[in-house]
Motif scaffolding. Structure first.
Motif, PDB file in Angstrom:
ATOM      1  N   VAL A  72     -21.782 -15.885 -54.347  1.00  0.00           N
ATOM      2  CA  VAL A  72     -21.884 -14.698 -53.502  1.00  0.00           C
ATOM      3  C   VAL A  72     -22.696 -15.038 -52.257  1.00  0.00           C
ATOM      4  N   GLY A  73     -22.354 -14.378 -51.178  1.00  0.00           N
ATOM      5  CA  GLY A  73     -23.064 -14.601 -49.923  1.00  0.00           C
ATOM      6  C   GLY A  73     -23.676 -13.314 -49.423  1.00  0.00           C
ATOM      7  N   ASP A  74     -24.125 -13.347 -48.186  1.00  0.00           N
ATOM      8  CA  ASP A  74     -24.726 -12.163 -47.581  1.00  0.00           C
ATOM      9  C   ASP A  74     -23.649 -11.144 -47.233  1.00  0.00           C
ATOM     10  N   VAL A  75     -23.977  -9.880 -47.402  1.00  0.00           N
ATOM     11  CA  VAL A  75     -23.148  -8.788 -46.884  1.00  0.00           C
ATOM     12  C   VAL A  75     -24.107  -7.999 -45.994  1.00  0.00           C
ATOM     13  N   PRO A  76     -23.902  -8.027 -44.678  1.00  0.00           N
ATOM     14  CA  PRO A  76     -24.903  -7.451 -43.765  1.00  0.00           C
ATOM     15  C   PRO A  76     -25.328  -6.048 -44.175  1.00  0.00           C
ATOM     16  N   GLY A  77     -26.634  -5.892 -44.317  1.00  0.00           N
ATOM     17  CA  GLY A  77     -27.193  -4.581 -44.638  1.00  0.00           C
ATOM     18  C   GLY A  77     -27.121  -4.203 -46.099  1.00  0.00           C
ATOM     19  N   PRO A  83     -33.962 -17.508 -48.713  1.00  0.00           N
ATOM     20  CA  PRO A  83     -34.156 -18.951 -48.932  1.00  0.00           C
ATOM     21  C   PRO A  83     -34.954 -19.250 -50.202  1.00  0.00           C
ATOM     22  N   ASN A  84     -35.835 -18.335 -50.628  1.00  0.00           N
ATOM     23  CA  ASN A  84     -36.632 -18.594 -51.835  1.00  0.00           C
ATOM     24  C   ASN A  84     -35.841 -18.336 -53.120  1.00  0.00           C
ATOM     25  N   GLY A  85     -34.557 -17.968 -52.977  1.00  0.00           N
ATOM     26  CA  GLY A  85     -33.731 -17.779 -54.170  1.00  0.00           C
ATOM     27  C   GLY A  85     -33.596 -16.324 -54.587  1.00  0.00           C
ATOM     28  N   ASN A  86     -34.349 -15.422 -53.975  1.00  0.00           N
ATOM     29  CA  ASN A  86     -34.234 -14.020 -54.375  1.00  0.00           C
ATOM     30  C   ASN A  86     -32.966 -13.388 -53.794  1.00  0.00           C
ATOM     31  N   LEU A  87     -32.422 -12.453 -54.552  1.00  0.00           N
ATOM     32  CA  LEU A  87     -31.237 -11.716 -54.094  1.00  0.00           C
ATOM     33  C   LEU A  87     -31.700 -10.294 -53.804  1.00  0.00           C
ATOM     34  N   VAL A  88     -31.510  -9.879 -52.553  1.00  0.00           N
ATOM     35  CA  VAL A  88     -32.080  -8.600 -52.127  1.00  0.00           C
ATOM     36  C   VAL A  88     -30.975  -7.583 -51.855  1.00  0.00           C
ATOM     37  N   PHE A  89     -31.165  -6.376 -52.373  1.00  0.00           N
ATOM     38  CA  PHE A  89     -30.281  -5.243 -52.079  1.00  0.00           C
ATOM     39  C   PHE A  89     -31.109  -4.223 -51.309  1.00  0.00           C
ATOM     40  N   PRO A  90     -30.961  -4.168 -49.989  1.00  0.00           N
ATOM     41  CA  PRO A  90     -31.787  -3.226 -49.223  1.00  0.00           C
ATOM     42  C   PRO A  90     -31.334  -1.780 -49.472  1.00  0.00           C
TER      43      PRO A  90
END
Ligand SMILES: *[C@@H]1O[C@H](CO)[C@@H](O)[C@H](O)[C@H]1NC(C)=O
Ligand SMILES: *[C@@H]1O[C@H](CO)[C@@H](O)[C@H](O)[C@H]1NC(C)=O
Ligand SMILES: *[C@@H]1O[C@H](CO)[C@@H](O)[C@H](O)[C@H]1NC(C)=O
Ligand SMILES: *[C@@H]1O[C@H](CO)[C@@H](O)[C@H](O)[C@H]1NC(C)=O
Ligand SMILES: *[C@@H]1O[C@H](CO)[C@@H](O)[C@H](O)[C@H]1NC(C)=O
Length: 629
Positions: A72-77, A83-90
């Motif tokens: 999986v990659g980035d989906v803007p927003g 880079p530290n490996g965390n996956l963020v859902f804003p």
């Protein structure tokens, strides 16, 4: 003099540290320091972060995958891989909700040069705040029976909203704290229902509301409506009967390990019936009466098990009788305990050709499946608790994982297999090159292979084993250092002897091959090809056994049409034909290979391809086993 000593000493130390680097392997496969959780639910207003921290040497990289293994990659927003490996859902606006981002199973994969590991499955669910109302309805109950009031929560929020308390007559709060006293009249069940024992006519004058709390937003809400018990005093006797719809089969109930388990028996009767509980002995039809004690209590017909143990799981039966009849209800209770797994030994160094065993230790309930991964790819094991490798080969080094799963969660443990230094897989250290010859002379091809144990060398011409005989003479020598030298001598080489020659070095710890063409001037020629049998769904790969030199083109045909004629077919200039996902209907046929030279001379050779069903495959496998016995 003094200086010389220092120089020698320094050199000596450099020498020693060099030895250290060569002699000891300081690589470490990846392991999780912080593995993401099984499940994460979050509100669109808060967002969430999945942490995945690993260690290893060299430092592992982290890649997030979907359950199908794609990255999986980035989906803007909406989703960001840090880079530290965390996956963020804003946090996001309701209209930006995307199912494939916000309701998805994610896996954290960590890899370095040693191997790779997968985290447990992480079920991510984002919840968009929605308006909802909870309600309490009136419930009918026969005098003297237990009454149960339900807090009706809309299904779209039911996973996040739970009952915090019940409010009687708008002023008395009934919480599960009160319910710790199991002799009390009121019990708030873990399911959120309010259980009222020994209902009497005066209970009908009280009103009840439920107060709920949203797990993600923390918001509390009082039910919009008030419910009452409607207590009836029948004039006739009523034999025990099920409340609500008659359910066929057993009722399923889950509770969490060490929490309160409730097994209900929703039966009503008049006069008030007697309830008796039994538990079936696992795997049999025999049942024994449930013993009531400090931990296991019966409140009216309801069985309440405190600090539930996994052993409390099973099939229960309540038998309800009064003076006019009887009824019985089966309920299956599953006490779930969090899954965990570990693999032993965590690191083992195994010499080539030696056996290795990995043991999976797991806990939790229920365990539905146990499976193994090697560097993130599924591998099969005869036993679930152990993975056995009879003879370790080079490709067996790396990271192993055992996964346990049930419908709700998964857990994994990992371990590393390192290769010992005592054996060496075969390696071809010197070999023949491609050659162009005139017919006539004797030719010899040479391969030298190293390895411990000393490998055997086998020769092939166009993938067919070469036997020692008139034309071909094979000679082997073992050198002082244990290398194997093998000669293939061809007397009186002719145009038709051209082809792809291969030497294969094999020992119990591995194989290595080398191949190159031998081209002998002459007209095109194609050696006969044996019929090929291939199982449906497999990949056919053949190389045209052509000879002659120079050759301008090697092509494949079917029914006089030059291949490829569909996307499954691939033809390479070196004479290789590949057909993927072979099907009987479309691919079983006679194929023709055509080798041409620039003067217009050509040679043709037929290949018959037979496609077998899976059934024949089993027969073939069995024959194969017999042959190998
Ligand atoms: C989340 O959704 C709710 C309901 O649509 C909305 O009121 C709220 O502003 C949203 N949060 C964010 C951060 O946009
Ligand atoms: C069970 O729960 C009690 C209190 O809720 C706690 O003190 C105890 O440590 C728990 N036992 C286990 C084995 O988790
Ligand atoms: C109680 O009810 C059960 C279930 O219907 C029945 O099999 C049993 O005979 C009844 N026992 C008595 C004592 O009436
Ligand atoms: C093959 O040829 C090589 C080189 O001429 C020679 O040393 C060797 O003895 C020959 N081996 C056989 C089996 O004829
Ligand atoms: C022919 O070429 C293809 C593509 O480069 C390659 O995959 C195949 O292995 C080659 N065949 C042989 C027999 O070398």
């Amino acid at each position: 003099m003094h200086n010389e000593v220092v120089v020698y000493l320094t050199l000596y130390l450099v020498f020693l540290s060099g030895l250290h680097v060569n002699g000891e392997d300081d690589t470490v496969g990846p392991t999780f320091i912080k593995e993401p959780p099984n499940k994460i639910d979050f509100s669109n207003s808060t967002g969430a972060t999945l942490e995945c921290t690993v260690r290893g040497n060299p430092a592992p990289e982290i890649i997030w995958l979907r359950s199908d293994g794609t990255a999986v990659g980035d989906v803007p927003g909406l989703r960001q891989v840090l880079p530290n490996g965390n996956l963020v859902f804003p946090p996001f606006r309701a209209e930006d909700y995307r199912q494939e981002v916000h309701a998805q199973v994610y896996i954290c994969m960590a890899r370095n040069s040693v191997g790779s590991i997968h985290s447990r499955d992480v079920n991510v669910r984002a919840v968009v705040s929605q308006n909802y109302a909870v309600n309490v309805m009136d419930e009918y109950v026969l005098n003297g029976n237990p009454g149960i009031l339900k807090c009706h929560i809309p299904s779209f929020v039911a996973d996040y909203v739970y009952v915090e308390a019940w409010i009687q007559n708008e002023n008395i709060e009934l919480t599960s704290e009160i319910s710790r006293d199991y002799d009390s009249k009121y019990l708030v069940l873990p399911s959120g229902e309010l259980h009222i024992r020994d209902v009497a006519p005066e209970d009908g004058f009280k009103t009840y509301q439920c107060r709920t709390k949203h797990k993600l937003t923390g918001e509390t809400r009082l039910s919009a409506t008030k419910g009452r018990l409607v207590v009836t005093e029948p004039t006739n006797n009523i034999s025990p009967r099920l409340l609500g719809i008659k359910i066929t089969g057993s009722i399923q109930q889950d509770c969490l390990y060490n929490q309160t388990g409730v097994v209900r028996c929703d039966v009503t009767a008049y006069p008030v019936p007697v309830f008796k509980w039994y538990k079936f002995i696992e795997g049999s039809n025999r049942k024994i009466a449930v013993t009531l004690d400090d931990r296991v209590k019966q409140v009216s017909g309801t069985l309440i098990i405190q600090e539930a143990k996994v052993e409390d799981s099973g099939k229960y039966l309540c038998v309800v009788n009064n003076s006019v009849g009887g009824e019985s209800v089966e309920t299956v209770l599953t006490v779930t305990a969090p899954l965990s797994a570990s693999v032993e030994p965590i690191v083992q160094t195994v010499d080539f050709g030696r056996p290795a065993t990995l043991t999976c230790n797991y806990e939790g309930n229920p365990v539905k499946t146990v499976s193994w991964l090697k560097d993130g790819k599924p591998i099969s094991s005869d036993e679930s608790r152990a993975l056995k490798i009879d003879s370790v080969r080079k490709e067996d080094k790396g990271m192993y994982q055992c996964f346990v799963r049930n419908e709700q969660e998964s857990a994994q443990g990992s371990a590393e297999i390192k290769l010992g230094g005592r054996f060496d897989p075969p390696q071809i250290v010197q070999a023949f090159a491609e050659e162009v010859l005139k017919p006539g002379p004797a030719v010899y091809l040479k391969c030298i292979a190293s390895g411990n144990p000393t490998p055997e060398i086998i020769w092939y011409l166009d993938f067919k084993k070469i036997e020692n005989g008139e034309k071909f003479r094979i000679g082997n020598i073992i050198t002082a250092t244990g290398d194997k030298i093998s000669y293939l001598n061809i007397t009186d080489v002719q145009a038709n002897d051209g082809g792809l020659y291969q030497c294969e070095a094999a020992s119990k710890v591995g194989t290595a091959t080398h191949s190159a063409r031998l081209n002998v001037h002459g007209l095109p020629h194609i050696r006969p090809m044996e019929k090929k049998m291939i199982v449906a769904g497999g990949t056919l790969m053949v190389t045209c056994p052509f000879a002659g030199y120079p050759i301008e083109s090697v092509t494949w045909e079917r029914d006089s049409r030059t291949l490829p004629i569909n996307r499954k077919q691939k033809v390479f200039p070196n004479g290789t034909l590949i057909i993927e996902n072979v099907e009987r209907q479309s691919d079983q046929a006679t194929y023709t290979c055509v080798a041409k030279n620039s003067n217009g001379y050509s040679a043709r050779g037929n290949l018959e391809v037979q496609v077998l069903g899976k059934f024949f495959y089993v027969i073939l496998l069995n024959e194969f086993k017999l042959i190998n016995k």
